[in-house]
Design a protein around this motif. Sequence first.
Motif, mmCIF file in Angstrom:
data_model
loop_
_atom_site.group_PDB
_atom_site.id
_atom_site.type_symbol
_atom_site.label_atom_id
_atom_site.label_comp_id
_atom_site.label_asym_id
_atom_site.label_seq_id
_atom_site.Cartn_x
_atom_site.Cartn_y
_atom_site.Cartn_z
ATOM 1 N N GLN A 1 22.587 18.392 35.135
ATOM 2 C CA GLN A 1 24.412 18.246 36.280
ATOM 3 C C GLN A 1 23.695 17.550 37.246
ATOM 4 O O GLN A 1 24.923 16.381 37.655
ATOM 5 C CB GLN A 1 24.963 19.200 35.540
ATOM 6 C CG GLN A 1 26.340 19.648 36.183
ATOM 7 C CD GLN A 1 26.483 20.725 36.656
ATOM 8 O OE1 GLN A 1 26.120 21.833 35.809
ATOM 9 N NE2 GLN A 1 27.609 21.823 37.209
ATOM 10 N N GLY B 1 27.113 14.066 33.612
ATOM 11 C CA GLY B 1 27.705 14.218 33.103
ATOM 12 C C GLY B 1 29.281 12.887 33.400
ATOM 13 O O GLY B 1 29.817 12.293 32.060
ATOM 14 N N PHE C 1 25.952 15.638 26.842
ATOM 15 C CA PHE C 1 25.482 16.536 27.772
ATOM 16 C C PHE C 1 24.594 17.816 26.910
ATOM 17 O O PHE C 1 23.886 18.142 27.385
ATOM 18 C CB PHE C 1 26.728 16.720 28.093
ATOM 19 C CG PHE C 1 26.058 17.752 29.902
ATOM 20 C CD1 PHE C 1 25.702 17.357 30.754
ATOM 21 C CD2 PHE C 1 26.581 19.027 29.868
ATOM 22 C CE1 PHE C 1 25.177 17.260 31.970
ATOM 23 C CE2 PHE C 1 25.988 19.499 30.920
ATOM 24 C CZ PHE C 1 25.496 18.953 31.440
ATOM 25 N N THR D 1 30.986 21.226 33.225
ATOM 26 C CA THR D 1 30.702 20.200 33.396
ATOM 27 C C THR D 1 31.461 18.791 33.034
ATOM 28 O O THR D 1 32.230 18.279 33.956
ATOM 29 C CB THR D 1 29.369 19.301 32.917
ATOM 30 O OG1 THR D 1 28.156 20.366 33.747
ATOM 31 C CG2 THR D 1 28.786 18.052 33.189
#
Length: 438
Positions: free
Chosen positions: A76, A81, A110, A123
């Motif tokens: 992340q 993302g 993701f 995210t």
Amino acid sequence: MDEITVTLLATGLIFVLLALGAPVFAALALAGVFGIAMVEDLGFVLNRLKAYSYTQSAVYLLTVIPLFILMGNLAQEAGVGQRLFNVARKWVGHLPGGLAVASVLTSAGFAATSGSSVATAATVGAVAIPEMKKAGYDRRLSTGAVAAGGVLGVLIPPSVLLIFYAALTEVSAGKMLIAGIIPGALSTLIFIVGIFALSLYAPPSSARPERYGWRERIVSLKEAWQVNVLFIVVLGGIYLGLVTPTEAGAVGAFTAFLMLMFARRRSGGLWGAMQGSFRSSITTTVMILFTMLGAGIFSYFLTLVQVPQLIAEYVTGIDAAPLLIIGLLLLLYFPLGMFLDAFSMLVITLPVMFPTVQALGFDPIWFGILAVKMCEIGLITPPVGLNVYVIAGIDRDTPLLDIFRGAGWFVIMEIVTTLLIFFFPLIVTWLPDTMMGS
């Protein structure tokens, strides 16, 4: 006091404590302690609890949980993302409901780097919701799509919940992870088809989104290299038998760390990102372990009074089709999902349900995927739908009720996917059966 009365009182105590605002793990633990004390005595309870937390948490397989969570947090921070959404938008953004479809595809991508539903929803929501707002999308569709897309984080491996199920039932963790691939892809496909259907019925936006050429779309695929690398390293290694799930988690977390190092070039950026990743990983891991311990105490009480054995004997003696019995057991997750998180549901129900599943001769991997699917539904249904509250925190302009309404469409899609898996077990069992060394 007889055991049935104690069981009813202990179960009722859980809901009383939850209504008073007690954390879920505390309500379960206190109810379990109360039940054990009533059946045995307080000295017995204290003696059992002395080493309980250590014996339950000092399990080698559980070390994969913080590793998968850390991998997702590092990915992340590395901007996975945002890159995935940019790729998905170029491919499908011009279609009816295209940005909502792009958010689901981003969630699926993701999810292959993170084992957390909340992390996936947070995210993708931070990236996709502002874009859908700018395009004038219906706020129920946009927030509902992201909240529902987040549930893919507990099904598409590396999933912490699948590892949790494997630890509780002592089935192969590697097979559980691989078993989630096809159902995860099926869930994603049904979400996409559902969004197209909703968009044709009621267009989400009157704006005309930018359409990208094929050259730009193909070139954009290079932005998704991080997900592909993590997918191959983690799941490829498990599938080929090169690494155990725990080793795959360690390799995946280290790979994500290398990605973060190359992604963060500004002074101080790397250290801040690492601090945030470690802090979030610790917080989530502690939450999971505390939930496991609290619910474990209550499930120990149920085992002590032989509730699982009694239910298994009763259910197997019913003159009904075994598949119908499994279906009725799965339906219990609907009311539980209104009040409990996914981890609590599994710890409470599996000691009761799993012996029945084994006695009826069903594949525990297949049942595990179904149980996780039912837990998914609880993440987007009121009043506890955790993903919905995460999205409400990101999009403060959309009322909570509207987000639940938007997620309601996706609950129907989830039920459709679950029914397909229920009636066609090969969707789950085929890929694990082809694993190297299986």
